[in-house]
Design an enzyme around this catalytic site. Sequence first.
Site, PDB file in Angstrom:
ATOM      1  N   TYR A  64       0.806  -1.146  -0.020  1.00 19.85           N
ATOM      2  CA  TYR A  64       0.081  -0.056   0.096  1.00 19.85           C
ATOM      3  C   TYR A  64       0.980   1.345   0.083  1.00 19.85           C
ATOM      4  O   TYR A  64       2.060   1.312   0.351  1.00 19.85           O
ATOM      5  CB  TYR A  64      -1.037   0.148   1.139  1.00 19.85           C
ATOM      6  N   CYS A  65       0.128   2.313  -0.308  1.00 21.48           N
ATOM      7  CA  CYS A  65       0.794   3.709  -0.323  1.00 21.48           C
ATOM      8  C   CYS A  65      -0.252   4.849   0.053  1.00 21.48           C
ATOM      9  O   CYS A  65      -1.345   4.179   0.711  1.00 21.48           O
ATOM     10  CB  CYS A  65       1.399   4.209  -1.811  1.00 21.48           C
ATOM     11  N   LYS A  66      -0.371   5.858  -0.325  1.00 23.01           N
ATOM     12  CA  LYS A  66      -1.398   6.772   0.121  1.00 23.01           C
ATOM     13  C   LYS A  66      -2.619   6.675  -0.373  1.00 23.01           C
ATOM     14  O   LYS A  66      -3.643   6.653   0.071  1.00 23.01           O
ATOM     15  CB  LYS A  66      -0.768   8.372   0.029  1.00 23.01           C
TER      16      LYS A  66
END
Length: 103
Positions: A64-66
């Site tokens: 995941y990232c933002k």
Amino acid sequence: MNLSQQEWASQLEADNNAVILDVRTDDEWNDGIIPGAILNDIYKGQGFIYKLEELDKSKNYYVYCKAGGRSAQACSIMKQMGFENTYNLEGGFMNWEGKVAQP
């Protein structure tokens, strides 16, 4: 593979071969993480690749990232490197409704 927030969370919970990979920056990491995540900032370029090379390719990676863009890119890079199971969190951390921890 892109998974919705719900799919990602439920699959992760049932997976005892899972590694959660956060590809955000240090500053973003410090805002809170999905519990158990390890940090590998995709913006570090070659440093990101070196850290991936140290990981066990037989594990299942929940990335995941933002917002979901960088993590999709990370999954693509990981596939090219021989990681078989990578799961991108659609919508990223900003839409995450599960538990959040402080690193």
